[in-house]
Design a protein around this motif. Structure first.
Motif, PDB file in Angstrom:
ATOM      1  N   TRP A   1     -28.237 -13.152  -2.099  1.00  0.00           N
ATOM      2  CA  TRP A   1     -28.182 -14.590  -1.861  1.00  0.00           C
ATOM      3  C   TRP A   1     -27.217 -15.281  -2.822  1.00  0.00           C
ATOM      4  O   TRP A   1     -26.546 -16.255  -2.448  1.00  0.00           O
ATOM      5  N   LEU A   2     -27.141 -14.807  -4.052  1.00  0.00           N
ATOM      6  CA  LEU A   2     -26.223 -15.388  -5.037  1.00  0.00           C
ATOM      7  C   LEU A   2     -24.766 -15.215  -4.613  1.00  0.00           C
ATOM      8  O   LEU A   2     -23.943 -16.120  -4.791  1.00  0.00           O
ATOM      9  N   LEU A   3     -24.440 -14.049  -4.071  1.00  0.00           N
ATOM     10  CA  LEU A   3     -23.069 -13.800  -3.610  1.00  0.00           C
ATOM     11  C   LEU A   3     -22.694 -14.741  -2.472  1.00  0.00           C
ATOM     12  O   LEU A   3     -21.572 -15.258  -2.421  1.00  0.00           O
ATOM     13  N   LEU A   4     -23.631 -14.970  -1.563  1.00  0.00           N
ATOM     14  CA  LEU A   4     -23.391 -15.910  -0.470  1.00  0.00           C
ATOM     15  C   LEU A   4     -23.236 -17.326  -1.016  1.00  0.00           C
ATOM     16  O   LEU A   4     -22.351 -18.084  -0.593  1.00  0.00           O
ATOM     17  N   LEU A   5     -24.073 -17.668  -1.969  1.00  0.00           N
ATOM     18  CA  LEU A   5     -24.036 -18.994  -2.578  1.00  0.00           C
ATOM     19  C   LEU A   5     -22.733 -19.226  -3.344  1.00  0.00           C
ATOM     20  O   LEU A   5     -22.119 -20.290  -3.238  1.00  0.00           O
ATOM     21  N   GLY A   6     -22.308 -18.217  -4.104  1.00  0.00           N
ATOM     22  CA  GLY A   6     -21.126 -18.373  -4.947  1.00  0.00           C
ATOM     23  C   GLY A   6     -19.810 -18.322  -4.195  1.00  0.00           C
ATOM     24  O   GLY A   6     -18.837 -18.966  -4.613  1.00  0.00           O
ATOM     25  N   THR A   7     -19.760 -17.565  -3.101  1.00  0.00           N
ATOM     26  CA  THR A   7     -18.503 -17.423  -2.357  1.00  0.00           C
ATOM     27  C   THR A   7     -18.367 -18.490  -1.273  1.00  0.00           C
ATOM     28  O   THR A   7     -17.567 -19.412  -1.390  1.00  0.00           O
ATOM     29  N   VAL A   8     -19.171 -18.368  -0.224  1.00  0.00           N
ATOM     30  CA  VAL A   8     -19.046 -19.275   0.927  1.00  0.00           C
ATOM     31  C   VAL A   8     -19.477 -20.702   0.584  1.00  0.00           C
ATOM     32  O   VAL A   8     -18.760 -21.665   0.864  1.00  0.00           O
ATOM     33  N   CYS A   9     -20.652 -20.832  -0.024  1.00  0.00           N
ATOM     34  CA  CYS A   9     -21.228 -22.165  -0.257  1.00  0.00           C
ATOM     35  C   CYS A   9     -20.635 -22.879  -1.463  1.00  0.00           C
ATOM     36  O   CYS A   9     -20.892 -24.073  -1.654  1.00  0.00           O
TER      37      CYS A   9
ATOM     38  N   GLU B   1     -31.312  -9.367 -15.710  1.00  0.00           N
ATOM     39  CA  GLU B   1     -32.082  -8.527 -14.792  1.00  0.00           C
ATOM     40  C   GLU B   1     -32.297  -9.288 -13.487  1.00  0.00           C
ATOM     41  O   GLU B   1     -33.277 -10.009 -13.309  1.00  0.00           O
ATOM     42  N   VAL B   2     -31.359  -9.121 -12.579  1.00  0.00           N
ATOM     43  CA  VAL B   2     -31.388  -9.833 -11.294  1.00  0.00           C
ATOM     44  C   VAL B   2     -31.690  -8.830 -10.183  1.00  0.00           C
ATOM     45  O   VAL B   2     -31.073  -7.759 -10.118  1.00  0.00           O
TER      46      VAL B   2
ATOM     47  N   LEU C   1     -27.365 -28.412 -11.419  1.00  0.00           N
ATOM     48  CA  LEU C   1     -28.540 -28.102 -12.229  1.00  0.00           C
ATOM     49  C   LEU C   1     -29.709 -29.010 -11.856  1.00  0.00           C
ATOM     50  O   LEU C   1     -30.839 -28.539 -11.629  1.00  0.00           O
ATOM     51  N   THR C   2     -29.461 -30.311 -11.766  1.00  0.00           N
ATOM     52  CA  THR C   2     -30.534 -31.248 -11.399  1.00  0.00           C
ATOM     53  C   THR C   2     -30.971 -31.040  -9.949  1.00  0.00           C
ATOM     54  O   THR C   2     -32.142 -31.217  -9.616  1.00  0.00           O
ATOM     55  N   PHE C   3     -30.011 -30.662  -9.096  1.00  0.00           N
ATOM     56  CA  PHE C   3     -30.310 -30.408  -7.689  1.00  0.00           C
ATOM     57  C   PHE C   3     -31.297 -29.253  -7.530  1.00  0.00           C
ATOM     58  O   PHE C   3     -32.329 -29.376  -6.857  1.00  0.00           O
ATOM     59  N   PHE C   4     -31.010 -28.125  -8.169  1.00  0.00           N
ATOM     60  CA  PHE C   4     -31.885 -26.957  -8.047  1.00  0.00           C
ATOM     61  C   PHE C   4     -33.195 -27.138  -8.827  1.00  0.00           C
ATOM     62  O   PHE C   4     -34.227 -26.600  -8.425  1.00  0.00           O
ATOM     63  N   LEU C   5     -33.137 -27.896  -9.912  1.00  0.00           N
ATOM     64  CA  LEU C   5     -34.379 -28.221 -10.628  1.00  0.00           C
ATOM     65  C   LEU C   5     -35.306 -29.024  -9.714  1.00  0.00           C
ATOM     66  O   LEU C   5     -36.520 -28.789  -9.695  1.00  0.00           O
ATOM     67  N   ALA C   6     -34.724 -29.972  -8.981  1.00  0.00           N
ATOM     68  CA  ALA C   6     -35.523 -30.790  -8.065  1.00  0.00           C
ATOM     69  C   ALA C   6     -36.184 -29.933  -6.994  1.00  0.00           C
ATOM     70  O   ALA C   6     -37.351 -30.150  -6.640  1.00  0.00           O
ATOM     71  N   ILE C   7     -35.450 -28.943  -6.479  1.00  0.00           N
ATOM     72  CA  ILE C   7     -36.016 -28.043  -5.466  1.00  0.00           C
ATOM     73  C   ILE C   7     -37.166 -27.235  -6.044  1.00  0.00           C
ATOM     74  O   ILE C   7     -38.210 -27.054  -5.399  1.00  0.00           O
TER      75      ILE C   7
ATOM     76  N   ILE D   1     -33.778 -17.799  -3.696  1.00  0.00           N
ATOM     77  CA  ILE D   1     -33.463 -17.117  -4.958  1.00  0.00           C
ATOM     78  C   ILE D   1     -34.586 -17.374  -5.951  1.00  0.00           C
ATOM     79  O   ILE D   1     -34.968 -18.519  -6.203  1.00  0.00           O
ATOM     80  N   SER D   2     -35.100 -16.312  -6.545  1.00  0.00           N
ATOM     81  CA  SER D   2     -36.264 -16.429  -7.437  1.00  0.00           C
ATOM     82  C   SER D   2     -35.908 -16.897  -8.845  1.00  0.00           C
ATOM     83  O   SER D   2     -36.795 -17.227  -9.632  1.00  0.00           O
ATOM     84  N   LEU D   3     -34.631 -16.931  -9.192  1.00  0.00           N
ATOM     85  CA  LEU D   3     -34.210 -17.337 -10.535  1.00  0.00           C
ATOM     86  C   LEU D   3     -34.524 -18.802 -10.795  1.00  0.00           C
ATOM     87  O   LEU D   3     -34.596 -19.615  -9.870  1.00  0.00           O
ATOM     88  N   GLU D   4     -34.678 -19.151 -12.076  1.00  0.00           N
ATOM     89  CA  GLU D   4     -34.837 -20.551 -12.451  1.00  0.00           C
ATOM     90  C   GLU D   4     -33.501 -21.272 -12.283  1.00  0.00           C
ATOM     91  O   GLU D   4     -32.448 -20.644 -12.119  1.00  0.00           O
ATOM     92  N   ALA D   5     -33.530 -22.599 -12.358  1.00  0.00           N
ATOM     93  CA  ALA D   5     -32.361 -23.415 -12.033  1.00  0.00           C
ATOM     94  C   ALA D   5     -31.135 -23.099 -12.891  1.00  0.00           C
ATOM     95  O   ALA D   5     -30.024 -22.949 -12.364  1.00  0.00           O
ATOM     96  N   LEU D   6     -31.301 -22.990 -14.213  1.00  0.00           N
ATOM     97  CA  LEU D   6     -30.152 -22.784 -15.101  1.00  0.00           C
ATOM     98  C   LEU D   6     -29.442 -21.455 -14.852  1.00  0.00           C
ATOM     99  O   LEU D   6     -28.222 -21.450 -14.631  1.00  0.00           O
ATOM    100  N   PRO D   7     -30.139 -20.324 -14.877  1.00  0.00           N
ATOM    101  CA  PRO D   7     -29.438 -19.068 -14.565  1.00  0.00           C
ATOM    102  C   PRO D   7     -28.891 -19.033 -13.142  1.00  0.00           C
ATOM    103  O   PRO D   7     -27.831 -18.450 -12.896  1.00  0.00           O
TER     104      PRO D   7
END
Length: 297
Positions: A212-220, A204-205, A81-87, A29-35
């Motif tokens: 990928w966000l839908l997969l992340l938000g539902t299953v994961c 603007e996504v 938030l810290t997890f995705f920031l670290a990535i 996912i190309s978005l920054e960690a917070l969004p």
């Protein structure tokens, strides 16, 4: 009871495997960690609402409990938030490896919060995980920020598991999950409102990111989160955190398969992964022996 424990262990490993895949999604996912985290929780909340409507489950709870659930949601939101920031600032391998320290943090925090004695073998297993990390990676200066964020994420994860182990005693997992997700969404929305983060660009996504966000938000998130809260009825916070140490193993293997050379495997990784797996197995053996001794008395 033993059958419930075995089922919970299997379910937990499935959940951890799914969580290992979240790191891959964080890279895709190309978005920054917070969004990224905000959209993740928003999709999870909507998914849970749809699930509850179709299953006709009630999400009613006492006001004081709801406040506790919302507070726990802030903890998990900060963890993500810290997890995705670290990535974003390092890579998948560094971030997932740092999460292995969650067991060490749990061995320290659990006695303080739950008011129980320190268990020596839990501290030892946590220490083994720390040693495994030194074998998996030769840390360079460029990854310091990612390592610190990963360690904070691990500590928050351990804290969240301990909090949930107390909350699950009084309320059903689906109810807790919904309000925790809502609490995370509220606090991140407030941060975005205060900082002026809700801009036109924020919404603007790309189509690829939405997939990928839908997969992340539902299953994961929605599915895995529901399960993780439920199994706290049968497993201790330390056992959960120790099993979560397999997340780096699953995640890094997936990363190597998907990203190839960008996530290199070393001999040290295999040795470290084996140490982590050994602590999970040994923890299960020790706890089962203790339960059998108690049942025979």
């Amino acid at each position: 009871m033993l059958a419930d424990n075995i089922k919970s262990q299997i379910y937990l490993h499935l959940i951890v495997f799914i969580w290992g895949f979240t790191a891959i999604l964080g890279q895709l996912i190309s978005l920054e960690a917070l969004p990224l985290v905000w959209y993740r929780i928003l999709i999870a909340v909507i998914t849970l609402l749809v699930f509850y409507v179709f299953t006709k489950q009630s999400i009613k709870a006492p006001k004081h409990r709801i406040i506790q659930f919302l507070g726990a949601g802030v903890v998990i939101a900060l963890h993500w938030l810290t997890f995705f920031l670290a990535i974003k600032v390092s890579n998948i391998s560094i971030t997932l490896a740092c999460l292995s320290t969650g067991a060490f943090f749990a061995s320290i925090l659990e006695p303080l919060i739950l008011k129980r004695k320190v268990v020596s073998y839990e501290v030892f297993f946590g220490f083994v995980v720390i040693c495994a990390l030194t074998l998996i990676f030769s840390v360079s200066g460029e990854y310091i920020e990612g390592i610190l964020l990963g360690l904070i994420a691990a500590c928050l994860s351990a804290l969240f598991s301990i909090i949930n182990s107390k909350l699950i005693v009084h309320t059903a997992a689906p109810v807790i999950t919904f309000y925790e997700m809502l609490g995370g969404l509220i606090v991140l929305s407030l941060v975005l409102l205060i900082t002026g983060g809700f801009t036109i660009e924020f919404f603007e996504v790309s189509l690829n990111d939405w997939m990928w966000l839908l997969l992340l938000g539902t299953v994961c998130t929605a599915f895995a989160f529901l399960g993780s809260v439920y199994i706290m009825r049968y497993l201790t916070p330390f056992t959960v955190m120790l099993t979560i140490n397999l997340e780096p193993v699953y995640g890094i293997l997936l990363a190597v398969a998907i990203f190839k050379d960008s996530e290199k495997m070393t001999l040290e990784f295999y040795i470290g992964a084996l140490l982590i797996l050994s602590t999970v197995v040994l923890n299960g053996i020790v706890k089962n022996r203790k339960k059998r001794k108690l049942s025979t008395r």
